[in-house]
Design an enzyme around this catalytic site. Structure first.
Site, PDB file in Angstrom:
ATOM      1  N   HIS A   1       0.838  -1.203   0.000  1.00 50.62           N
ATOM      2  CA  HIS A   1       0.000   0.000   0.000  1.00 50.62           C
ATOM      3  C   HIS A   1       0.870   1.249   0.000  1.00 50.62           C
ATOM      4  O   HIS A   1       2.092   1.154   0.124  1.00 50.62           O
ATOM      5  CB  HIS A   1      -0.917   0.006   1.234  1.00 50.62           C
ATOM      6  CG  HIS A   1      -0.177   0.163   2.535  1.00 50.62           C
ATOM      7  ND1 HIS A   1       0.266  -0.903   3.282  1.00 50.62           N
ATOM      8  CD2 HIS A   1       0.233   1.270   3.210  1.00 50.62           C
ATOM      9  CE1 HIS A   1       0.888  -0.461   4.366  1.00 50.62           C
ATOM     10  NE2 HIS A   1       0.897   0.848   4.348  1.00 50.62           N
TER      11      HIS A   1
ATOM     12  N   HIS B   1      -5.772  -2.249   4.120  1.00 47.62           N
ATOM     13  CA  HIS B   1      -5.755  -1.040   3.276  1.00 47.62           C
ATOM     14  C   HIS B   1      -4.887  -1.239   2.040  1.00 47.62           C
ATOM     15  O   HIS B   1      -3.926  -2.004   2.038  1.00 47.62           O
ATOM     16  CB  HIS B   1      -5.332   0.208   4.047  1.00 47.62           C
ATOM     17  CG  HIS B   1      -3.968   0.160   4.696  1.00 47.62           C
ATOM     18  ND1 HIS B   1      -3.345  -0.987   5.113  1.00 47.62           N
ATOM     19  CD2 HIS B   1      -3.109   1.159   5.006  1.00 47.62           C
ATOM     20  CE1 HIS B   1      -2.176  -0.685   5.658  1.00 47.62           C
ATOM     21  NE2 HIS B   1      -2.002   0.591   5.597  1.00 47.62           N
TER      22      HIS B   1
HETATM   23 FE   LIG Z   1       1.541   2.197   5.835  1.00 43.58          FE
END
Ligand SMILES: [Fe+2]
Length: 309
Positions: free
Chosen positions: A154, A201
């Site tokens: 990410h 995420h």
């Molecule tokens: Fe991170």
């Protein structure tokens, strides 16, 4: 296939000050597989547990930082649909031909986000020459070198108009908001974490005056033990550590922040909960942001909100 639309953040192109030094660091210390050099001298890498042709490209430049990150979508049809919706949303979008500046990649669309970042959308990538085994697979084919990151995970983007970039991610690309850190006024958001899949995420966006900045990009490790071993190797190799080893309150990931030789902030990330789209959004008020990011020390270090590339 239950995951629809955006499959994952699958790719990033970064600028480095000295390519030879960066290759030594990303290949020998981080343990990425060196894939190839492009005709114009950029270098491509992938993690040993990734199937796509490459997930990181480095370009030598006078300033470090982000050129763009890419999101892989489920099909060519969805790619065209997203392109149409992106133009309707009002963002600048441009087609990038297949097999052009990113070898192995099919057609892409480059999108200019309100925060001043470019992201690319794509659906087709050639299978890497050196990919995880498909028949009676061992855990790896070649023992990973150095820290032995398994792949790209990410990135955290800093820029103005974060609200509009987040709205594009949710309303057009269908990403889920996982967690929010509120600004001091308690109304606006300081930072929003989003995912397109089951990971905690894929991308986070933080409101920041300067456009197009990147706070860090992260690589996966399997466990807390691997994070500890990574910290040992960082000391052995005199890598500049920013924070950690530690845990995030946000996503609950176990982590270290550190810098590549050009000053780009990297992260190694393990753990983190599995996200499901029916989960409620978790919110941190501004007074607890320190604990959300640095769960054990519970205060942000000075560099955290100011040092970006
Ligand atoms: Fe991170």
């Amino acid at each position: 296939m239950a995951i629809k639309g955006v499959l994952r953040a699958g790719f990033i192109q970064m600028r480095v000050l000295n390519l030879d030094e960066a290759v030594q660091y990303y290949r020998d210390v981080m343990g990425l597989d060196y894939v190839d050099k492009t005709a114009d001298g950029r270098v491509m890498f992938k993690g040993y547990d990734e199937f796509d042709h490459h997930s990181l490209t480095l370009r030598e430049a006078a300033e470090p930082g982000l050129d763009y990150m890419g999101f892989k979508v489920e099909s060519a049809e969805i790619l065209e649909e997203y392109a149409k919706q992106t133009a309707e949303f009002g963002l600048k979008i441009e087609a990038v031909p297949a097999q052009s500046d990113q070898p192995g990649f099919g057609k892409r669309y480059a999108v200019d986000l309100p925060t001043g970042h470019r992201i690319d959308l794509y659906s087709e990538v050639e299978l890497a020459a050196d990919h995880p085994e498909l028949t009676n697979p061992n855990i790896w084919q070649h023992e990973p070198k150095g820290i032995g990151v398994t792949g790209f995970d990410h990135a955290l983007l800093f820029g103005p108009n974060a609200k509009d970039t987040v709205r594009y991610f949710t309303d057009v690309l269908g990403l889920s908001i996982v967690e929010i850190a509120k600004a001091p006024d308690g109304e606006n958001n300081l930072c929003v974490w989003l995912t397109g899949n089951n990971k905690a995420h894929d991308v986070a966006v933080l409101e920041f005056p300067e456009p197009g900045k990147i706070h860090h990009f992260a690589f996966k490790l399997e466990s807390w033990n691997d994070i500890g071993r990574a910290a040992d190797l960082m000391s052995i190799n005199n890598i500049k550590i920013d924070a950690g080893p530690m845990r995030h309150g946000v996503t609950r990931g176990q982590t270290i922040y550190f810098f590549d030789p050009s000053g780009n902030r990297n992260e190694v990330y393990a753990g983190g909960y599995a996200h499901f789209p029916d989960m409620p959004v978790r919110v941190w008020d501004f007074d607890h942001v320190g604990k959300g990011i640095f769960y054990y020390s519970r205060t942000l270090n000075d560099a955290f909100l100011t040092v970006v590339t």
